[in-house]
Design a protein around this motif. Structure first.
Motif, PDB file in Angstrom:
ATOM      1  N   GLU A 115       0.829  -1.208   0.000  1.00 15.11           N
ATOM      2  CA  GLU A 115       0.000   0.000   0.000  1.00 15.11           C
ATOM      3  C   GLU A 115       0.862   1.256   0.000  1.00 15.11           C
ATOM      4  O   GLU A 115       0.478   2.277  -0.568  1.00 15.11           O
ATOM      5  N   ARG A 116       2.048   1.191   0.603  1.00 11.48           N
ATOM      6  CA  ARG A 116       2.928   2.365   0.608  1.00 11.48           C
ATOM      7  C   ARG A 116       3.422   2.654  -0.802  1.00 11.48           C
ATOM      8  O   ARG A 116       3.523   3.803  -1.207  1.00 11.48           O
ATOM      9  N   THR A 171       1.793   1.846  -3.466  1.00 13.49           N
ATOM     10  CA  THR A 171       0.618   2.340  -4.171  1.00 13.49           C
ATOM     11  C   THR A 171       0.437   3.837  -3.917  1.00 13.49           C
ATOM     12  O   THR A 171       0.090   4.587  -4.826  1.00 13.49           O
ATOM     13  N   LEU A 228      -5.821  -1.456   2.869  1.00 11.06           N
ATOM     14  CA  LEU A 228      -4.674  -2.354   3.069  1.00 11.06           C
ATOM     15  C   LEU A 228      -3.814  -1.914   4.243  1.00 11.06           C
ATOM     16  O   LEU A 228      -3.331  -2.745   5.006  1.00 11.06           O
ATOM     17  N   SER A 229      -3.645  -0.618   4.411  1.00  8.78           N
ATOM     18  CA  SER A 229      -2.847  -0.117   5.524  1.00  8.78           C
ATOM     19  C   SER A 229      -3.509  -0.437   6.860  1.00  8.78           C
ATOM     20  O   SER A 229      -2.836  -0.787   7.824  1.00  8.78           O
ATOM     21  N   CYS A 259      -8.428   1.741  -1.568  1.00  8.92           N
ATOM     22  CA  CYS A 259      -7.754   0.433  -1.481  1.00  8.92           C
ATOM     23  C   CYS A 259      -6.470   0.508  -0.655  1.00  8.92           C
ATOM     24  O   CYS A 259      -6.225  -0.360   0.188  1.00  8.92           O
ATOM     25  N   ALA A 260      -5.654   1.525  -0.890  1.00 12.09           N
ATOM     26  CA  ALA A 260      -4.400   1.654  -0.136  1.00 12.09           C
ATOM     27  C   ALA A 260      -4.678   1.890   1.342  1.00 12.09           C
ATOM     28  O   ALA A 260      -3.982   1.338   2.201  1.00 12.09           O
ATOM     29  N   SER A 261      -5.696   2.678   1.658  1.00 15.83           N
ATOM     30  CA  SER A 261      -6.049   2.922   3.061  1.00 15.83           C
ATOM     31  C   SER A 261      -6.544   1.636   3.717  1.00 15.83           C
ATOM     32  O   SER A 261      -6.167   1.324   4.855  1.00 15.83           O
TER      33      SER A 261
END
Length: 176
Positions: free
Chosen positions: A2-3, A5, A169-170, A165-167
């Motif tokens: 995610e980072r 991304t 996953l984080s 999505c990145a949030s």
């Protein structure tokens, strides 16, 4: 992941709207100065705020800075996509730059925490740089496709699913 991304999103936002400027100009009728602010306001804000947000990230947590940065980028993208005036578009771009300034240091500083040996850190930094470059390179062709098949507003909407999505996953991965 995610980072990386998040870093892709930063690179993408630097260039995705550049090809949309002619259609933005025909719809909102800005002057050249307005178009210049749309093109450069994001990068200018990112560059001016990245040191301060990096310090804030170190004090208050990298994950927190990442999540806030993603939220600001995603929220500002919605504002930009729904904008009816050039001032709203420019304000959205400045806010996106501030969100990106929160994202960038947290994406790089996390590498030293996750990858403890020098070889892994070098590889991770190489991937980090690759993702930023890939986002910047993907922006113009993706922006062209979005404008051709939709409108300049799609250059903002593309950020929303990436940010969500990145949030997610984080949050799933836990603290880092």
């Amino acid at each position: 992941p995610e980072r990386f991304t998040g870093l892709f999103l930063i690179g993408l936002d630097m260039t995705v709207l550049n090809v949309a400027l002619p259609s933005l100009r025909s719809e909102l009728q800005p002057g050249m100065a307005g178009l210049q602010w749309v093109a450069d306001g994001y990068t200018l804000t990112l560059a001016c705020a990245v040191l301060a947000t990096g310090t804030w990230s170190d004090r208050h947590g990298r994950r927190r800075a990442f999540l806030i940065g993603m939220g600001v980028c995603g929220g500002a993208s919605v504002v930009g996509a729904l904008a009816h005036t050039m001032g709203q578009v420019i304000a959205a771009r400045f806010a996106m730059g501030l969100g990106a300034a929160l994202l960038m240091p947290s994406t790089l500083s996390i590498i030293t925490v996750v990858f403890t040996d020098a070889v892994s850190q070098r590889r991770a930094i190489a991937v980090w740089a690759l993702m930023a470059g890939a986002g910047g390179l993907a922006g113009p062709p993706l922006g062209g496709l979005l404008v051709e098949h939709s409108s300049w507003r799609a250059g903002f909407w593309i950020n929303v699913p990436i940010a969500v999505c990145a949030s997610f996953l984080s949050c799933v991965r836990g603290p880092t």
